[in-house]
Design an enzyme around this catalytic site. Structure first.
Site, short mmCIF file in Angstrom:
data_model
loop_
_atom_site.label_atom_id
_atom_site.label_comp_id
_atom_site.label_asym_id
_atom_site.label_seq_id
_atom_site.Cartn_x
_atom_site.Cartn_y
_atom_site.Cartn_z
N MET A 55 1.13 -1.01 0.23
CA MET A 55 -0.08 -0.12 -0.07
C MET A 55 0.86 1.19 -0.08
O MET A 55 0.48 2.65 0.80
CB MET A 55 -1.20 -0.12 1.29
CG MET A 55 -2.06 -0.85 0.91
SD MET A 55 -3.73 -0.88 2.01
CE MET A 55 -3.26 -0.54 3.76
N GLY A 56 1.88 0.72 -0.61
CA GLY A 56 2.70 1.90 -0.06
C GLY A 56 3.66 2.88 0.78
O GLY A 56 3.73 2.18 1.81
N HIS A 66 9.19 -3.49 3.13
CA HIS A 66 9.05 -3.58 1.53
C HIS A 66 10.40 -4.24 1.23
O HIS A 66 10.43 -4.84 0.27
CB HIS A 66 8.14 -2.62 1.53
CG HIS A 66 6.67 -1.99 2.12
ND1 HIS A 66 6.87 -0.67 3.02
CD2 HIS A 66 5.87 -2.38 1.95
CE1 HIS A 66 5.83 -1.05 2.92
NE2 HIS A 66 4.64 -1.93 2.27
N ARG A 94 2.53 2.18 8.92
CA ARG A 94 2.09 3.14 10.37
C ARG A 94 3.35 3.66 11.31
O ARG A 94 2.09 4.55 12.55
CB ARG A 94 1.14 2.23 10.92
CG ARG A 94 -0.13 2.64 9.83
CD ARG A 94 -1.50 0.95 10.84
NE ARG A 94 -2.77 1.61 9.59
CZ ARG A 94 -3.34 0.44 9.30
NH1 ARG A 94 -2.49 -1.02 8.72
NH2 ARG A 94 -4.63 0.44 8.38
O1 PAF Z 1 -0.34 -5.83 3.86
C1 PAF Z 1 -0.64 -5.04 2.60
O2 PAF Z 1 0.36 -3.64 2.80
C2 PAF Z 1 -2.09 -4.80 1.91
O3 PAF Z 1 -2.96 -5.51 3.00
C3 PAF Z 1 -2.38 -5.39 0.56
C4 PAF Z 1 -1.62 -6.65 0.72
C5 PAF Z 1 -1.12 -5.26 0.19
C6 PAF Z 1 -3.64 -5.69 -0.02
O4 PAF Z 1 -3.44 -4.06 -0.18
#
Ligand code: PAF
Length: 279
Positions: free
Chosen positions: A30-31, A37, A186
């Site tokens: 979700m960026g 990530h 967050r």
């Molecule tokens: O884990 C996340 O960031 C979200 O739940 C995902 C898997 C990208 C789905 O929107």
């Protein structure tokens, strides 16, 4: 690195790559990307010819009163990180591109009944729906998810098995800050004081890992972890649970491999953390 905003653009790149016999790894996000990530992207780059990162704040996985509007966004920084780590395509659609008055959704029972699922009704339906769409759009061979969202990882693996998606799901370890706080977009909501308070989640995880033993009553473990969190005045427990690894059902006694998971509010920010106990 390429950028795509539409499904059609992604499909056209994917068609070429597939025709060339290339394997595709997908990192759904979700960026507001961080090193957590980054670790997924690096692994995807190691294991696939092509890596697609989706960067989409998925509105349908947020409940009323949750943080959809304020969810942190920085697409330019995300692009730079993806490019630096060797991703080939970043997919950054608008909500209208992904959802045109949909009548269809992918839902899950059992595995989504407890933990975050019981606290965030509809959340995993939103996750399963968007992830299914991303699998279909990218035709990825592998997709990468972090263990921090442990319930999500279990649910996606089960969804893939139940619906016969032709994709391998790769779970990756939790990446932590130097002091132990699990990385999360967050975390950016936290004030300096809250950031310090947030360490209680990791302290509780460490305490749990220290004392967990086979056949211990789950209540004893939960009590000990609760005491650690309650020692932090800024923290409010949403849940601490011990569940089995098949159906994510609450265990009374830790007599089989278990997931110990929790969600804790630090001020208004809800954070999660967990560990696995393999006996
Ligand atoms: O884990 C996340 O960031 C979200 O739940 C995902 C898997 C990208 C789905 O929107």
């Amino acid at each position: 690195m390429k950028t795509a905003k539409t499904v059609m653009e992604v499909r056209s790149y994917v068609k070429t790559w597939k025709a060339e016999g290339k394997t595709i790894g997908l990192v759904p996000t979700m960026g507001f990307l961080h090193q957590g990530h980054g670790s997924l992207i690096k692994k995807a780059v190691e294991e696939n010819d092509i890596v697609i990162v989706s960067d989409f704040v998925n509105p349908i996985q947020f409940g009323p009163g949750e943080d959809l509007e304020s969810y942190p966004r920085d697409f330019e920084a995300d692009k730079k990180l993806c490019e630096r780590l060797g991703a080939d395509l970043i997919f950054h659609p608008e909500p209208e591109e992904m959802y045109d008055k949909p009548c269809t959704a992918v839902d899950m029972t059992v595995l989504s009944d407890g933990l975050c699922g019981s606290k965030r009704p509809g959340h995993f339906r939103g996750v399963c729906t968007v992830v299914s769409k991303l699998f279909n759009i990218t035709k990825a061979d592998r997709a990468y998810f972090g263990q921090k969202d442990a319930q999500q990882l279990f649910i996606i693996k089960k969804m893939v098995a139940d619906l016969n998606f032709d994709i391998e799901i790769v779970g990756c370890p939790i990446i932590r800050e130097e002091d132990g706080l699990a990385m999360s977009s967050r975390n950016s909501y936290l004030s300096e004081e809250e950031r310090k308070a947030a360490l209680c989640l990791y302290k509780a995880v460490k305490r749990g890992m220290e004392i967990i033993t086979k056949n211990m009553p789950a209540a004893t473990l939960i009590e000990a972890m609760t005491a650690v969190i309650e020692n932090e005045p800024m923290a409010r427990i949403d849940y601490i649970s011990v569940v089995d690894l098949e159906e994510l059902k609450e265990l009374k006694s830790i007599d089989k491999p278990a997931l110990v998971a929790m969600a804790v509010y630090i001020g208004k920010t809800r954070l999660i953390d967990n560990f696995l106990y393999e006996l």
